[in-house]
Design an enzyme around this catalytic site. Structure first.
Site, PDB file in Angstrom:
ATOM      1  N   ARG A   1      86.845  -3.654 155.453  1.00 32.44           N
ATOM      2  CA  ARG A   1      87.116  -4.069 154.074  1.00 32.44           C
ATOM      3  C   ARG A   1      87.494  -2.888 153.190  1.00 32.44           C
ATOM      4  O   ARG A   1      88.343  -3.008 152.305  1.00 32.44           O
ATOM      5  CB  ARG A   1      85.880  -4.763 153.479  1.00 32.44           C
ATOM      6  CG  ARG A   1      85.735  -6.201 153.918  1.00 32.44           C
ATOM      7  CD  ARG A   1      84.516  -6.845 153.255  1.00 32.44           C
ATOM      8  NE  ARG A   1      84.125  -8.025 154.004  1.00 32.44           N
ATOM      9  CZ  ARG A   1      84.586  -9.262 153.782  1.00 32.44           C
ATOM     10  NH1 ARG A   1      85.440  -9.493 152.816  1.00 32.44           N
ATOM     11  NH2 ARG A   1      84.187 -10.273 154.527  1.00 32.44           N
TER      12      ARG A   1
ATOM     13  N   GLN B   1      91.944 -29.375 135.679  1.00 36.81           N
ATOM     14  CA  GLN B   1      91.362 -28.543 134.620  1.00 36.81           C
ATOM     15  C   GLN B   1      91.640 -27.063 134.855  1.00 36.81           C
ATOM     16  O   GLN B   1      91.893 -26.308 133.905  1.00 36.81           O
ATOM     17  CB  GLN B   1      89.855 -28.790 134.527  1.00 36.81           C
ATOM     18  CG  GLN B   1      89.507 -30.209 134.159  1.00 36.81           C
ATOM     19  CD  GLN B   1      90.194 -30.670 132.892  1.00 36.81           C
ATOM     20  OE1 GLN B   1      90.250 -29.927 131.920  1.00 36.81           O
ATOM     21  NE2 GLN B   1      90.729 -31.868 132.904  1.00 36.81           N
TER      22      GLN B   1
ATOM     23  N   GLY C   1      98.583 -21.453 146.028  1.00 36.66           N
ATOM     24  CA  GLY C   1      98.962 -20.755 144.805  1.00 36.66           C
ATOM     25  C   GLY C   1      99.242 -21.658 143.624  1.00 36.66           C
ATOM     26  O   GLY C   1     100.014 -21.296 142.734  1.00 36.66           O
ATOM     27  N   SER C   2      98.583 -22.807 143.555  1.00 36.82           N
ATOM     28  CA  SER C   2      98.874 -23.706 142.424  1.00 36.82           C
ATOM     29  C   SER C   2      98.380 -23.116 141.098  1.00 36.82           C
ATOM     30  O   SER C   2      99.000 -23.343 140.053  1.00 36.82           O
ATOM     31  CB  SER C   2      98.286 -25.096 142.662  1.00 36.82           C
ATOM     32  OG  SER C   2      96.888 -25.093 142.564  1.00 36.82           O
TER      33      SER C   2
ATOM     34  N   HIS D   1      86.896 -19.786 139.527  1.00 38.64           N
ATOM     35  CA  HIS D   1      85.964 -20.294 140.538  1.00 38.64           C
ATOM     36  C   HIS D   1      85.757 -21.788 140.306  1.00 38.64           C
ATOM     37  O   HIS D   1      85.483 -22.207 139.175  1.00 38.64           O
ATOM     38  CB  HIS D   1      84.629 -19.555 140.458  1.00 38.64           C
ATOM     39  CG  HIS D   1      83.661 -20.016 141.499  1.00 38.64           C
ATOM     40  ND1 HIS D   1      83.796 -19.701 142.829  1.00 38.64           N
ATOM     41  CD2 HIS D   1      82.571 -20.800 141.412  1.00 38.64           C
ATOM     42  CE1 HIS D   1      82.824 -20.264 143.508  1.00 38.64           C
ATOM     43  NE2 HIS D   1      82.062 -20.945 142.679  1.00 38.64           N
TER      44      HIS D   1
ATOM     45  N   LEU E   1      79.154 -11.302 143.750  1.00 37.12           N
ATOM     46  CA  LEU E   1      80.075 -12.424 143.913  1.00 37.12           C
ATOM     47  C   LEU E   1      79.846 -13.535 142.889  1.00 37.12           C
ATOM     48  O   LEU E   1      78.733 -14.064 142.785  1.00 37.12           O
ATOM     49  CB  LEU E   1      79.902 -12.983 145.328  1.00 37.12           C
ATOM     50  CG  LEU E   1      80.936 -14.005 145.801  1.00 37.12           C
ATOM     51  CD1 LEU E   1      82.300 -13.359 145.942  1.00 37.12           C
ATOM     52  CD2 LEU E   1      80.497 -14.614 147.122  1.00 37.12           C
ATOM     53  N   ASP E   2      80.898 -13.874 142.154  1.00 32.54           N
ATOM     54  CA  ASP E   2      80.882 -14.992 141.202  1.00 32.54           C
ATOM     55  C   ASP E   2      79.812 -14.862 140.121  1.00 32.54           C
ATOM     56  O   ASP E   2      79.305 -15.865 139.615  1.00 32.54           O
ATOM     57  CB  ASP E   2      80.717 -16.340 141.950  1.00 32.54           C
ATOM     58  CG  ASP E   2      81.889 -16.629 142.879  1.00 32.54           C
ATOM     59  OD1 ASP E   2      83.011 -16.209 142.561  1.00 32.54           O
ATOM     60  OD2 ASP E   2      81.675 -17.263 143.916  1.00 32.54           O
TER      61      ASP E   2
HETATM   62  N1  NHR Z   1      84.822 -10.118 145.068  1.00 28.71           N
HETATM   63  C1  NHR Z   1      83.796  -9.685 144.326  1.00 28.71           C
HETATM   64  N2  NHR Z   1      83.307  -8.471 144.576  1.00 28.71           N
HETATM   65  N3  NHR Z   1      83.248 -10.430 143.335  1.00 28.71           N
HETATM   66  C2  NHR Z   1      83.731 -11.666 143.095  1.00 28.71           C
HETATM   67  O1  NHR Z   1      83.183 -12.359 142.110  1.00 28.71           O
HETATM   68  C3  NHR Z   1      84.798 -12.199 143.868  1.00 28.71           C
HETATM   69  C4  NHR Z   1      85.331 -11.360 144.862  1.00 28.71           C
HETATM   70  C5  NHR Z   1      86.381 -11.804 145.684  1.00 28.71           C
HETATM   71  C6  NHR Z   1      86.870 -13.093 145.529  1.00 28.71           C
HETATM   72  C7  NHR Z   1      86.810 -15.328 144.525  1.00 28.71           C
HETATM   73  C8  NHR Z   1      85.833 -16.250 145.213  1.00 28.71           C
HETATM   74  C9  NHR Z   1      85.357 -17.443 144.496  1.00 28.71           C
HETATM   75  O2  NHR Z   1      85.888 -17.806 143.442  1.00 28.71           O
HETATM   76  C10 NHR Z   1      86.317 -13.926 144.557  1.00 28.71           C
HETATM   77  C11 NHR Z   1      85.304 -13.484 143.712  1.00 28.71           C
HETATM   78  C12 NHR Z   1      86.128 -15.632 148.878  1.00 28.71           C
HETATM   79  C13 NHR Z   1      84.819 -15.757 149.334  1.00 28.71           C
HETATM   80  C14 NHR Z   1      84.495 -15.547 150.790  1.00 28.71           C
HETATM   81  O3  NHR Z   1      83.373 -15.789 151.221  1.00 28.71           O
HETATM   82  C15 NHR Z   1      83.838 -16.031 148.419  1.00 28.71           C
HETATM   83  C16 NHR Z   1      84.168 -16.182 147.079  1.00 28.71           C
HETATM   84  C17 NHR Z   1      85.482 -16.057 146.628  1.00 28.71           C
HETATM   85  C18 NHR Z   1      86.458 -15.786 147.548  1.00 28.71           C
HETATM   86  N4  NHR Z   1      85.466 -15.079 151.610  1.00 28.71           N
HETATM   87  C19 NHR Z   1      85.337 -14.787 153.035  1.00 28.71           C
HETATM   88  C20 NHR Z   1      85.210 -13.281 153.262  1.00 28.71           C
HETATM   89  O4  NHR Z   1      84.606 -12.925 154.284  1.00 28.71           O
HETATM   90  C21 NHR Z   1      86.554 -15.252 153.798  1.00 28.71           C
HETATM   91  C22 NHR Z   1      86.806 -16.710 153.679  1.00 28.71           C
HETATM   92  C23 NHR Z   1      88.205 -17.129 154.124  1.00 28.71           C
HETATM   93  O5  NHR Z   1      89.043 -16.256 154.467  1.00 28.71           O
HETATM   94  O6  NHR Z   1      88.500 -18.328 154.055  1.00 28.71           O
HETATM   95  O7  NHR Z   1      85.756 -12.480 152.487  1.00 28.71           O
HETATM   96  O8  NHR Z   1      84.409 -18.103 145.000  1.00 28.71           O
HETATM   97  C1  GAR Z   2      91.307 -23.440 143.583  1.00 31.83           C
HETATM   98  O1  GAR Z   2      90.561 -24.639 143.484  1.00 31.83           O
HETATM   99  C2  GAR Z   2      90.436 -22.268 143.200  1.00 31.83           C
HETATM  100  O2  GAR Z   2      89.544 -22.539 142.165  1.00 31.83           O
HETATM  101  C3  GAR Z   2      89.698 -22.045 144.465  1.00 31.83           C
HETATM  102  O3  GAR Z   2      90.579 -22.308 145.523  1.00 31.83           O
HETATM  103  C4  GAR Z   2      91.634 -23.142 145.046  1.00 31.83           C
HETATM  104  C5  GAR Z   2      92.910 -22.377 145.175  1.00 31.83           C
HETATM  105  O4  GAR Z   2      93.995 -23.205 144.897  1.00 31.83           O
HETATM  106  N1  GAR Z   2      89.252 -20.695 144.531  1.00 31.83           N
HETATM  107  C6  GAR Z   2      88.262 -20.342 145.297  1.00 31.83           C
HETATM  108  O5  GAR Z   2      87.597 -21.114 145.943  1.00 31.83           O
HETATM  109  C7  GAR Z   2      87.998 -18.877 145.298  1.00 31.83           C
HETATM  110  N2  GAR Z   2      87.007 -18.619 146.284  1.00 31.83           N
HETATM  111  P1  GAR Z   2      95.427 -22.595 144.623  1.00 31.83           P
HETATM  112  O6  GAR Z   2      95.739 -21.626 145.753  1.00 31.83           O
HETATM  113  O7  GAR Z   2      96.323 -23.785 144.659  1.00 31.83           O
HETATM  114  O8  GAR Z   2      95.383 -21.928 143.290  1.00 31.83           O
END
Ligand code: NHR
Ligand code: GAR
Length: 213
Positions: A62, A170, A12-13, A106, A141-142
């Site tokens: 989900r 950053q 959570g930084s 991201h 996603l992203d």
């Molecule tokens: N959801 C949607 N629909 N669209 C986006 O752009 C999202 C999102 C949910 C999260 C953050 C994210 C990133 O910044 C985010 C963007 C998790 C995964 C993932 O593969 C991918 C991208 C992001 C966050 N998660 C796995 C899953 O099955 C679990 C991985 C784990 O628990 O460590 O959900 O890239």
């Molecule tokens: C951060 O680097 C963020 O950009 C990344 O995970 C880290 C979380 O750090 N997010 C993702 O990869 C989302 N899929 P934090 O918990 O210290 O904020």
């Protein structure tokens, strides 16, 4: 005052950076984690911020997790939902409910390196610039409209960890700036692109990019 709900999964930084920025007009209504052991929960609770856990492992799929998450979030009447290291992909129904008021940080220069393990993939590709992107979240996603980006160099001897640490500095500057723009009603999505009214004031607009040294 705009209510913010921040979703985390771990340290959570980025959440801490947003809280510490004391953004004018922003009230941190709650910090919610899908993981009971997320370190960021204790940090927020110590500061008197409401915290909650919704463990995704307790849900069959989900859709049901996202439905319960939305009900929990809506109890805080959010104007903005902030993903800060939140690691669960969200369903289209959830994303649509918070259209244009759900943002994510991201750790790559989108549209490069969507998804996970971005730092190692950047190193493996040999790119010379890496960075981070704040974007509105859409079902794909992203791929949502981008609000702000910051770039850092990739150095020859970087590991995924050293590159991640350089980018994280950053992230902690850029994310509070992006939230402040949203809270001040400076952001508008037009034809899938973010227009930023703060761009008319270069001093404000350049603050985040100019720190990307
Ligand atoms: N959801 C949607 N629909 N669209 C986006 O752009 C999202 C999102 C949910 C999260 C953050 C994210 C990133 O910044 C985010 C963007 C998790 C995964 C993932 O593969 C991918 C991208 C992001 C966050 N998660 C796995 C899953 O099955 C679990 C991985 C784990 O628990 O460590 O959900 O890239
Ligand atoms: C951060 O680097 C963020 O950009 C990344 O995970 C880290 C979380 O750090 N997010 C993702 O990869 C989302 N899929 P934090 O918990 O210290 O904020």
């Amino acid at each position: 005052m705009k209510n913010l709900v921040i979703l985390i999964s771990g340290r959570g930084s980025n959440m801490q950076a947003i809280v510490n920025a004391q953004i004018a007009g922003a009230h941190i209504a709650a910090v919610i984690s899908n993981r009971p052991d997320a370190a960021g929960l204790a940090w927020a609770a110590e500061r008197g911020i409401q915290t909650a856990v919704l463990d995704h492992k307790q849900f069959a799929d989900r859709e049901r997790f996202d439905q319960a998450l939305a009900e929990l979030i809506d109890g805080y009447a959010p104007d903005l939902v902030v993903l800060a290291g939140f690691m669960r992909i969200l369903t289209a129904a959830f994303v649509q409910r918070y259209e244009n008021r759900l943002i994510n940080m991201h750790p790559s220069l989108l549209p490069a390196f969507t998804g996970l393990h971005t730092h190692q993939r950047a190193i493996d590709e040999g790119v010379k610039l890496a960075g981070c992107t704040v974007h509105f979240v859409t079902a794909e996603l992203d791929h949502g409209p981008m609000i702000a980006q910051a770039a850092v160099p990739v150095l020859d001897n970087d590991s995924a960890d050293t590159l991640a640490a350089r980018i994280l500095v950053q992230e902690h500057q850029l994310y509070p700036q992006a939230v402040a723009w949203f809270v001040a009603d400076q952001l508008q999505v037009v034809d899938g692109k973010v227009k930023n009214a703060a761009a008319a004031n270069p001093e404000v607009f350049l603050r985040a990019p100019s720190t990307a040294s």
